[in-house]
Design a protein around this motif. Structure first.
Motif, PDB file in Angstrom:
ATOM      1  N   SER A   8      28.885  12.026  25.414  1.00  0.00           N
ATOM      2  CA  SER A   8      29.777  13.081  24.924  1.00  0.00           C
ATOM      3  C   SER A   8      30.571  12.632  23.702  1.00  0.00           C
ATOM      4  O   SER A   8      31.704  13.057  23.506  1.00  0.00           O
ATOM      5  CB  SER A   8      30.740  13.529  26.033  1.00  0.00           C
ATOM      6  OG  SER A   8      31.520  12.435  26.491  1.00  0.00           O
ATOM      7  N   TYR A  10      40.233  10.139  22.099  1.00  0.00           N
ATOM      8  CA  TYR A  10      40.000  11.589  22.088  1.00  0.00           C
ATOM      9  C   TYR A  10      40.221  12.156  23.487  1.00  0.00           C
ATOM     10  O   TYR A  10      40.914  13.163  23.672  1.00  0.00           O
ATOM     11  CB  TYR A  10      38.587  11.881  21.593  1.00  0.00           C
ATOM     12  CG  TYR A  10      38.203  13.347  21.622  1.00  0.00           C
ATOM     13  CD1 TYR A  10      38.701  14.230  20.667  1.00  0.00           C
ATOM     14  CD2 TYR A  10      37.338  13.840  22.601  1.00  0.00           C
ATOM     15  CE1 TYR A  10      38.353  15.575  20.693  1.00  0.00           C
ATOM     16  CE2 TYR A  10      36.990  15.177  22.623  1.00  0.00           C
ATOM     17  CZ  TYR A  10      37.487  16.040  21.676  1.00  0.00           C
ATOM     18  OH  TYR A  10      37.141  17.378  21.711  1.00  0.00           O
ATOM     19  N   THR A  18      31.831  12.386  19.920  1.00  0.00           N
ATOM     20  CA  THR A  18      32.008  13.280  18.774  1.00  0.00           C
ATOM     21  C   THR A  18      32.564  12.477  17.610  1.00  0.00           C
ATOM     22  O   THR A  18      33.554  11.749  17.771  1.00  0.00           O
ATOM     23  CB  THR A  18      32.966  14.438  19.109  1.00  0.00           C
ATOM     24  OG1 THR A  18      32.408  15.232  20.161  1.00  0.00           O
ATOM     25  CG2 THR A  18      33.195  15.323  17.891  1.00  0.00           C
ATOM     26  N   SER A  22      24.222  14.369  20.132  1.00  0.00           N
ATOM     27  CA  SER A  22      23.418  14.863  21.242  1.00  0.00           C
ATOM     28  C   SER A  22      23.321  13.815  22.346  1.00  0.00           C
ATOM     29  O   SER A  22      23.180  12.620  22.074  1.00  0.00           O
ATOM     30  CB  SER A  22      22.010  15.222  20.758  1.00  0.00           C
ATOM     31  OG  SER A  22      22.059  16.192  19.749  1.00  0.00           O
ATOM     32  N   SER A  62      33.433  17.676  12.045  1.00  0.00           N
ATOM     33  CA  SER A  62      33.339  17.248  13.426  1.00  0.00           C
ATOM     34  C   SER A  62      31.887  17.389  13.855  1.00  0.00           C
ATOM     35  O   SER A  62      31.270  18.447  13.673  1.00  0.00           O
ATOM     36  CB  SER A  62      34.241  18.100  14.323  1.00  0.00           C
ATOM     37  OG  SER A  62      34.142  17.706  15.676  1.00  0.00           O
ATOM     38  N   LEU A  63      31.326  16.315  14.397  1.00  0.00           N
ATOM     39  CA  LEU A  63      29.904  16.297  14.722  1.00  0.00           C
ATOM     40  C   LEU A  63      29.709  15.741  16.134  1.00  0.00           C
ATOM     41  O   LEU A  63      29.995  14.582  16.401  1.00  0.00           O
ATOM     42  CB  LEU A  63      29.147  15.420  13.715  1.00  0.00           C
ATOM     43  CG  LEU A  63      27.655  15.216  13.940  1.00  0.00           C
ATOM     44  CD1 LEU A  63      26.904  16.539  13.784  1.00  0.00           C
ATOM     45  CD2 LEU A  63      27.111  14.183  12.951  1.00  0.00           C
ATOM     46  N   LYS A  64      29.223  16.592  17.040  1.00  0.00           N
ATOM     47  CA  LYS A  64      28.951  16.156  18.410  1.00  0.00           C
ATOM     48  C   LYS A  64      27.565  15.522  18.457  1.00  0.00           C
ATOM     49  O   LYS A  64      26.584  16.132  18.036  1.00  0.00           O
ATOM     50  CB  LYS A  64      29.027  17.334  19.377  1.00  0.00           C
ATOM     51  CG  LYS A  64      28.812  16.944  20.831  1.00  0.00           C
ATOM     52  CD  LYS A  64      29.071  18.103  21.758  1.00  0.00           C
ATOM     53  CE  LYS A  64      28.771  17.735  23.207  1.00  0.00           C
ATOM     54  NZ  LYS A  64      29.559  16.557  23.647  1.00  0.00           N
ATOM     55  N   THR A 113      34.401  12.476  13.992  1.00  0.00           N
ATOM     56  CA  THR A 113      35.250  13.339  13.178  1.00  0.00           C
ATOM     57  C   THR A 113      35.755  12.565  11.971  1.00  0.00           C
ATOM     58  O   THR A 113      35.832  11.333  11.986  1.00  0.00           O
ATOM     59  CB  THR A 113      36.452  13.873  13.973  1.00  0.00           C
ATOM     60  OG1 THR A 113      37.272  12.777  14.392  1.00  0.00           O
ATOM     61  CG2 THR A 113      35.983  14.642  15.203  1.00  0.00           C
TER      62      THR A 113
END
Length: 297
Positions: free
Chosen positions: A153, A263, A155, A192, A188-190, A157
């Motif tokens: 999970s 986070y 992310t 995979s 912001s990049l989640k 940023t």
């Protein structure tokens, strides 16, 4: 020896904690779950006593004393919990309270707190990224050195660059091999699920692309929590639910702060504050903000 394990847990975590968080939990073996009233603590190398606050970490050998009409609950790193009533006194040790005096009772234990194994690799130097003439530095990369992420999970940023039309993000493993490349218009990049492995070290760089080419860039590195510790953290979080939403969110947030999961810590502490304004929770959240604040030369 088994009794030394909690100390090794904290020592291992120190290497990757933000400076402000690492300093306050160095050599600690317990955390104050709750405080009603007043209490004080005396460190093993000092004759002076200092006030105790909720969510405060306590070092091995420290002596805690509870004030009149007050109650303190402490959690050891092995999950054992103790309630100290008015006038009680005890010395904090790795496996249990010692030199106890007054009314002290053991509460239902929690699972052991997760540990964070050190993964120091001096060969990784994100500052070695090639500089582009005229490009601005992209700031506030997260996660970065001293911070951690959950592999499934995570992310990434970063701050925006006004001239940028798109951002190129490249993620590399500990050997410098590229494992992913992204093009995005967002800051912001989640990542995979399945891209990152638990218990690993990663580096990433971002380049801002504008009408004339690269207009900004930045680079950072971080670690992911090991699979075992992800499971321990989840088990600990489930057990905390019995303590109620405020206390469980606050304790998990404070734990995540000291694991470098800033986070997650921010979200959990903010959730606790929304339910109940509390000085100890607010202080923990301020530590998160201080750790997230990018230090400039």
């Amino acid at each position: 020896m088994r009794g030394q394990q909690p100390l090794r847990i904290i020592a291992a975590a120190i290497a990757f904690l933000p400076a402000c968080a690492a300093e306050c939990c160095r050599d600690s073996v317990a955390i104050v779950e709750s405080l009603a009233g007043q209490a004080s603590v005396q460190s093993p190398d000092s004759h002076a006593r200092a006030p105790v606050a909720g969510l405060e970490w306590l070092t091995a050998g420290a002596t805690i004393q509870v004030g009149a009409k007050s109650t303190v609950v402490v959690i050891l790193l092995n999950g054992h919990r103790y309630e100290l009533a008015s006038g009680a006194q005890a010395t904090i040790a790795a496996e249990a309270l010692t030199n106890t005096r007054g009314s002290i009772r053991e509460l239902k234990p929690l699972p052991p707190l997760p540990q964070l194994a050190p993964m120091v690799d001096d060969s990784i130097a994100t500052s070695a990224a090639v500089r582009v003439r005229g490009a601005s530095e992209i700031r506030n990369l997260y996660p970065r050195e001293g911070m951690a992420a959950l592999a499934d999970s995570a992310t990434l940023t970063f701050s925006s660059i006004s001239e940028a039309r798109t951002y190129e993000v490249v993620l590399t493993d500990q050997l410098g091999e590229r494992i992913a490349r992204y093009s995005t218009a967002e800051t912001s990049l989640k990542i995979s699920a399945g891209t990152l492995r638990p218990g690993a070290h990663y580096s990433w760089r971002v380049r801002a692309i504008g009408p004339i080419g690269v207009v900004g860039q930045g680079a950072a590195s971080f670690i992911t929590i090991s699979e075992q510790d992800v499971e321990r953290r989840a088990e600990f979080a489930r057990a905390l639910e019995e303590l109620g939403p405020v206390r469980s969110s606050a304790l998990l947030g404070d734990l995540d702060l000291h694991l470098g999961l800033l986070y997650e810590a921010q979200q959990e502490l903010e959730a606790a504050l929304r339910r109940k304004p509390d000085h100890a929770i607010q202080h923990a959240l301020e530590l998160v903000h201080a750790a997230l604040a990018e230090r400039t030369p």
